[in-house]
Design an enzyme around this catalytic site. Structure first.
Site, PDB file in Angstrom:
ATOM      1  CE  LYS A  66      -3.365   0.972   0.581  1.00  0.00           C
ATOM      2  NZ  LYS A  66      -4.743   0.382   2.055  1.00  0.00           N
ATOM      3  CG  HIS A 394      14.078   7.911   1.532  1.00  0.00           C
ATOM      4  ND1 HIS A 394      13.258   7.798   2.048  1.00  0.00           N
ATOM      5  CD2 HIS A 394      15.136   7.214   2.072  1.00  0.00           C
ATOM      6  CE1 HIS A 394      13.936   8.095   3.387  1.00  0.00           C
ATOM      7  NE2 HIS A 394      14.838   7.043   3.292  1.00  0.00           N
TER       8      HIS A 394
END
Length: 394
Positions: A66, A394
């Site tokens: 998610k 990231h």
């Protein structure tokens, strides 16, 4: 196919949008639906995770993603009757004979609240059993190296034919240098190809307890591989081959540890006899049942137990799960493994982890307060390895 036009980017106003290859062809084929920008971000990160879990453990793996972080990840170990019950899969035919279905049941069941509307990744071919499990869950799509004809028939019928099904070429290997743009500026770096199944990761053990059983080493590998594809800062609690609590994208590591620990506690509390025997009304939707359990376990239990409210969910009013009962039950959870994507700066992380049954830890090490972290581990007889590896993503 070198490129695929998308409806829009992260948000509807971000147009045009596409995925493309500068050289060669896209290693994916859309078999159903119309995946979007975020779908592909989830799919490609999740695929890397399950592929690496498969390579490291030799077991089929699954992930529930998610917003570019895993809500759950697991390998295909058999499920106990208790886990089948709390994951609501005890009526799935052939589950015991499908390791890949067991893997997804575990990945989805780790944090059912966060997995609502997930994107699924499987390391192995999706079979009919796994497809039937997916069919009744709220999910955006799936990526896998293959699908049986029966599985594809089930999945293509989901959401009136709009369910996203992506097949990926398992032999595809990206270039060793990766790039992305931020504010018109191109960033470039070598791909993170660190191997997390290397026994050398567990050679530096500064704690008094230096024993890592085979299942703990496996679980720590699962934690570290999961963290490799989780937005940082992040920590991951793992037990019996599956993540049970992931704390992702927090600025403070103690907040990661608390968040993931709370999720691990909820996973364990779902197995409490009072929760297992909740008398739900017939026909309650799966999402409503999950939400009701989450509230029942919390300190806000009156939101589903008060007069005039409980009748919406239960055939009779259940007794609340008291704080004392919750504390006593959580204290019974043991043999939990914990990985961190960078060093623990303070011993408070260990104190919190201990409350959720952590007995094995793998972290980078290198903090100026390592001595205090080690001392806190020794206080609870926790075995901790300094891997020397940071896993920021990231």
């Amino acid at each position: 196919m070198k490129e695929l036009e998308l409806k829009y980017g992260c948000n509807p106003n971000q147009k045009p949008s596409r995925i493309f290859m500068e050289e060669g062809e896209l290693p994916i084929e859309v078999l159903s639906g119309r995946p979007g920008y975020i779908n592909f971000l989830d799919a490609l990160n999740a695929w890397q995770l399950v592929r690496e879990l498969r390579q490291a453990t030799g077991l089929p793996a699954a992930a529930s993603f998610k917003h570019v972080s895993p809500a759950g990840a697991a390998v295909g170990l058999p499920l106990s009757d208790t886990l089948k019950h709390i994951y609501f899969v005890d009526d799935i035919p052939g589950l015991d004979d499908s390791p890949v279905a067991c893997a997804y049941a575990r990945a989805r069941g780790a944090d059912r609240m966060s997995s609502y509307g997930d994107f699924i990744a499987l390391s192995d071919t999706c079979d009919k059993t796994t497809a039937l499990l997916i069919k009744r869950e709220v999910s955006d799509g799936i990526i896998a190296p293959g699908f049986t004809d029966e599985a594809l028939e089930v999945l293509r019928a989901k959401r009136k034919g709009t369910y996203n099904v992506i097949r990926i070429d398992p032999s595809y290997r990206p270039a060793p240098i990766e790039r992305k743009q931020v504010f018109g500026i191109t960033f470039e770096q070598g791909r993170n190809e660190i191997q997390l199944d290397d026994p050398a990761l567990f050679e530096n053990i500064p704690t008094q307890n230096k024993t890592f059983p085979a299942d703990a080493r496996r679980d720590l590998m699962i934690a570290l591989i999961t963290l490799k594809y989780t937005q940082s800062n992040s920590v991951c609690y793992v037990k019996d081959g599956q993540a049970i609590g992931i704390g992702a994208g927090q600025q403070s590591r103690i907040h990661c540890t608390r968040l993931a620990g709370q999720k691990a506690d909820i996973w364990w509390l779902r197995q409490h006899p009072k929760v297992m025997s909740l008398p739900f009304v017939e026909g309650i939707r799966r999402a409503d049942r999950d939400n009701t359990i989450d509230i029942y376990i919390s300190d806000d239990h009156d939101d589903v137990l008060a007069d005039g409210l409980w009748q919406q969910f239960f055939t009779e009013r259940p007794e609340p799960l008291t704080r004392e009962e919750k504390a006593a039950w959580i204290a019974q959870n043991t043999r939990v493994s914990l990985g961190s994507d960078a060093f623990f700066p303070f011993g408070d992380n260990i104190e919190r982890a201990h409350k959720s049954g952590v007995q094995y830890i793998a972290q980078a090490g290198g903090s100026v307060r390592d001595d205090y972290v080690i001392m806190t581990c020794d206080k609870y007889d926790i075995a901790m390895a300094f891997t020397g590896v940071r896993l920021f993503h990231h």
